[in-house]
Design an enzyme around this catalytic site. Sequence first.
Site, PDB file in Angstrom:
ATOM      1  N   GLY A  32      -4.968  -2.271   5.258  1.00 28.20           N
ATOM      2  CA  GLY A  32      -4.166  -3.390   4.754  1.00 28.20           C
ATOM      3  C   GLY A  32      -4.828  -4.734   4.989  1.00 28.20           C
ATOM      4  O   GLY A  32      -4.937  -5.566   4.077  1.00 28.20           O
ATOM      5  N   ARG A  33      -5.278  -4.972   6.211  1.00 22.89           N
ATOM      6  CA  ARG A  33      -5.833  -6.298   6.523  1.00 22.89           C
ATOM      7  C   ARG A  33      -7.252  -6.488   5.975  1.00 22.89           C
ATOM      8  O   ARG A  33      -7.849  -7.538   6.169  1.00 22.89           O
ATOM      9  CB  ARG A  33      -5.775  -6.550   8.027  1.00 22.89           C
ATOM     10  CG  ARG A  33      -6.438  -5.489   8.880  1.00 22.89           C
ATOM     11  CD  ARG A  33      -6.059  -5.646  10.351  1.00 22.89           C
ATOM     12  NE  ARG A  33      -6.536  -4.543  11.173  1.00 22.89           N
ATOM     13  CZ  ARG A  33      -5.901  -3.395  11.328  1.00 22.89           C
ATOM     14  NH1 ARG A  33      -4.762  -3.181  10.708  1.00 22.89           N
ATOM     15  NH2 ARG A  33      -6.386  -2.443  12.111  1.00 22.89           N
ATOM     16  N   LYS A  66       9.439  -1.100  14.540  1.00 26.93           N
ATOM     17  CA  LYS A  66       9.988  -0.744  13.215  1.00 26.93           C
ATOM     18  C   LYS A  66      11.025   0.359  13.361  1.00 26.93           C
ATOM     19  O   LYS A  66      12.093   0.304  12.747  1.00 26.93           O
ATOM     20  CB  LYS A  66       8.870  -0.190  12.321  1.00 26.93           C
ATOM     21  CG  LYS A  66       7.956  -1.177  11.712  1.00 26.93           C
ATOM     22  CD  LYS A  66       7.157  -0.465  10.602  1.00 26.93           C
ATOM     23  CE  LYS A  66       5.786  -1.043  10.421  1.00 26.93           C
ATOM     24  NZ  LYS A  66       4.909  -0.252   9.570  1.00 26.93           N
ATOM     25  N   GLU A  87      -4.841  -7.546  15.078  1.00 29.72           N
ATOM     26  CA  GLU A  87      -4.355  -6.214  14.721  1.00 29.72           C
ATOM     27  C   GLU A  87      -5.512  -5.211  14.783  1.00 29.72           C
ATOM     28  O   GLU A  87      -5.315  -4.028  15.060  1.00 29.72           O
ATOM     29  CB  GLU A  87      -3.726  -6.214  13.318  1.00 29.72           C
ATOM     30  CG  GLU A  87      -2.820  -5.011  13.087  1.00 29.72           C
ATOM     31  CD  GLU A  87      -1.946  -5.120  11.852  1.00 29.72           C
ATOM     32  OE1 GLU A  87      -0.710  -5.091  11.986  1.00 29.72           O
ATOM     33  OE2 GLU A  87      -2.485  -5.233  10.736  1.00 29.72           O
ATOM     34  N   GLU A 124      10.544  -4.654   4.489  1.00 27.77           N
ATOM     35  CA  GLU A 124      10.617  -6.058   4.060  1.00 27.77           C
ATOM     36  C   GLU A 124      10.301  -6.166   2.570  1.00 27.77           C
ATOM     37  O   GLU A 124      11.018  -6.818   1.801  1.00 27.77           O
ATOM     38  CB  GLU A 124       9.610  -6.920   4.841  1.00 27.77           C
ATOM     39  CG  GLU A 124       9.918  -7.102   6.312  1.00 27.77           C
ATOM     40  CD  GLU A 124       9.285  -6.033   7.187  1.00 27.77           C
ATOM     41  OE1 GLU A 124       8.932  -4.948   6.664  1.00 27.77           O
ATOM     42  OE2 GLU A 124       9.154  -6.275   8.405  1.00 27.77           O
ATOM     43  N   LYS A 164       0.842  -1.198   0.000  1.00 24.65           N
ATOM     44  CA  LYS A 164       0.000   0.000   0.000  1.00 24.65           C
ATOM     45  C   LYS A 164       0.879   1.250   0.000  1.00 24.65           C
ATOM     46  O   LYS A 164       0.702   2.149  -0.787  1.00 24.65           O
ATOM     47  CB  LYS A 164      -0.905  -0.061   1.229  1.00 24.65           C
ATOM     48  CG  LYS A 164      -1.902   1.063   1.327  1.00 24.65           C
ATOM     49  CD  LYS A 164      -2.836   0.817   2.508  1.00 24.65           C
ATOM     50  CE  LYS A 164      -3.669   2.048   2.782  1.00 24.65           C
ATOM     51  NZ  LYS A 164      -4.552   1.890   3.931  1.00 24.65           N
ATOM     52  N   HIS A 179      -3.964 -34.373  16.711  1.00 19.69           N
ATOM     53  CA  HIS A 179      -2.807 -35.197  17.084  1.00 19.69           C
ATOM     54  C   HIS A 179      -1.673 -34.337  17.621  1.00 19.69           C
ATOM     55  O   HIS A 179      -0.535 -34.788  17.704  1.00 19.69           O
ATOM     56  CB  HIS A 179      -2.348 -36.020  15.878  1.00 19.69           C
ATOM     57  CG  HIS A 179      -3.413 -36.956  15.410  1.00 19.69           C
ATOM     58  ND1 HIS A 179      -3.469 -38.284  15.775  1.00 19.69           N
ATOM     59  CD2 HIS A 179      -4.517 -36.736  14.658  1.00 19.69           C
ATOM     60  CE1 HIS A 179      -4.546 -38.841  15.245  1.00 19.69           C
ATOM     61  NE2 HIS A 179      -5.201 -37.922  14.572  1.00 19.69           N
TER      62      HIS A 179
HETATM   63  C1  G6Q Z   1      -2.643  -4.099   7.958  1.00 18.36           C
HETATM   64  C2  G6Q Z   1      -1.417  -3.455   8.326  1.00 18.36           C
HETATM   65  C3  G6Q Z   1      -0.157  -4.125   7.865  1.00 18.36           C
HETATM   66  C4  G6Q Z   1       0.240  -3.802   6.435  1.00 18.36           C
HETATM   67  C5  G6Q Z   1       1.692  -4.223   6.228  1.00 18.36           C
HETATM   68  C6  G6Q Z   1       2.163  -3.985   4.829  1.00 18.36           C
HETATM   69  O1  G6Q Z   1      -3.734  -3.673   8.210  1.00 18.36           O
HETATM   70  O2  G6Q Z   1      -1.472  -2.123   7.984  1.00 18.36           O
HETATM   71  O3  G6Q Z   1      -0.179  -5.511   8.014  1.00 18.36           O
HETATM   72  O4  G6Q Z   1      -0.610  -4.436   5.537  1.00 18.36           O
HETATM   73  O5  G6Q Z   1       2.507  -3.542   7.120  1.00 18.36           O
HETATM   74  O6  G6Q Z   1       2.058  -2.646   4.490  1.00 18.36           O
HETATM   75  P1  G6Q Z   1       2.239  -2.170   3.019  1.00 18.36           P
HETATM   76  O7  G6Q Z   1       1.141  -2.765   2.211  1.00 18.36           O
HETATM   77  O8  G6Q Z   1       2.159  -0.680   3.059  1.00 18.36           O
HETATM   78  O9  G6Q Z   1       3.571  -2.657   2.558  1.00 18.36           O
END
Ligand code: G6Q
Length: 589
Positions: A310-311, A552, A396, A255, A249, A427
């Site tokens: 994001g989620r 972070k 989250e 990462e 996003k 199991h």
């Molecule tokens: C979700 C969070 C988080 C996000 C990641 C990746 O609701 O905001 O999990 O999706 O940190 O972020 P980017 O899509 O910006 O790389």
Amino acid sequence: MPAATLSRKNTRKNNRKSTRAKTATPARAAKASPASAPTVPAWHVAPDKTRAWKRLAALAKRGRAMDLRQAFAKDRSRGARFAVEALGIHLDYSKNLVDGDVVDALLALAKECGVAKHAKAMFAGEAINLTENRAVLHAALRAPKGSVMKVDGENVVPHVHAVLDRMAAFADAVRSGAWRGHTGKKITAVVNIGIGGSDLGPVMAYEALKDFTRRDIACRYVSNIDGEDFYEKTRDLDPETTLFVVSSKTFTTIETMTNAQTARAWTLAKLKNPAAVARHFVAVSTNAEEVAKFGIDTANMFGFWDWVGGRYSMDSAIGLSTMIAVGPAAFHELLAGFRDMDEHFRTAPAKKNLPYHLALVGIWNREFLGFDTVAVLPYCQYLHRFSAYLQQLDMESNGKRVQLDGAACRWQTAPVIWGEPGTNGQHAFYQMIHQGSSPVPCDFLAFAKPLHDVGTPATGMHHDILLANLFAQGEALAFGKTPAEVRAEGTPEWLVPHRTFPGNRPSNTLLCEKLSPRMLGRLIALYEHKVFVQGSIWRVNSFDQWGVELGKVLAKRIIPELSGAKAAKTGHDSSTDALIARYRAWRGR
Ligand code: G6Q
């Protein structure tokens, strides 16, 4: 002109066209957190200020002492009474420690806390993400063409469909082979690079819908900054036939950006020419500037908007890899499933509303019975990443300890969500679920009709055995096995406590008709709205995630301390300093 060149040209033309469409309808500019505290609507009542909460607190003692054997014996219709069914999903919550009074009080709690008003505000595009001053409109991602959902007075549905159409054109081009790699070869592997919300949903959906995917294009997911993830996911791939979808996003996540740079280097190591990037990289992002800086042509960028968390984004362009895997038609079916559940959540009375019931029973278990975790246990191998996906969605969103106005929560919020598919879990950790010192409420989830009815009556019908196990687990948890029953089997007295099952351990069973893209959409939206109802009652902001920031920032400071030629005076605490020193020593630095 060779076919490949021709189709490449056509795809370029499509992309140029669609970029124009995108820039003609710009995404709304990101808003900042407001300088002063926003006003929390008066109807957003704190749960402990409601009459229902007090009533529930009074009922808790009865709930804790409840005997499910007696409850079922007394009320022959209990299984049907405490169940809701809609959209091919049968939710049986009768094996929880609830009775009619508890359910009535829970429904009253939702009403007093203004859940319906909050939901209305969300669907109306109001900025209910108060700390970030953003609308929360993932429901618009699955709104039908021609419908209207507004953010700041602007109908966002046409923008959503413009992106969906571009995604479909691109997915079709990759699937048909019209989109070729730099050396003219067909794409046979799609690697999504993303993390968190830009990874968990797409992986889960890819695994869940594997039966609906083509086998000549493999999808892989690289998320971890641990280089082993990139190494393992690409070691058998050929850069000439690999397409990377960089999903972020913000397009600044360390990462994802590091993995994307590594992927770029990996591609160019073989293809040599930087022009190859345009054929092997596309981006999913809200940040065109950073996408361009990375070297991806923004014609190959698929956008979304700051009103999609994001989620909550797997049904946006973040689902591009899903669409390539299952095809645009199945992706639209997935969206239709989400939409079915949105409509159900919006319009069904609370009494018959699946997300309400799932959420309310969860609040009862968490707050009034004091259970700290929930195990989500799909009896479906295709859903083997479902619990991991729900962990983020739930924890989250609602793992917060302050209310919308900054006051401390005087109640418990998100439980720990965990789980693995059945019967594997049986199991492994079910021992603890049955006889451990802390009861674990469970969500059992299964589909009545298998996608592959493997087995024969002679060899054993896999699906019947699977479902028998699921039903048995709920039964065993609820009714247990008394010492008298154990003794009656001739068990020596000293072994009786070991072989006794306490029972009265709560579980929900979600029995669905059949796994399909549409059903998956319904299930995900069911949990999205469950999380919404709980967050709403707990009066937290389910749509921010400030808790991920501190780590972070600290990591950014530590990175040069690990890699620098000389050990710097780091000035951390003695534990962190010693760990850094040990790391450097073992790396020979
Ligand atoms: C979700 C969070 C988080 C996000 C990641 C990746 O609701 O905001 O999990 O999706 O940190 O972020 P980017 O899509 O910006 O790389």
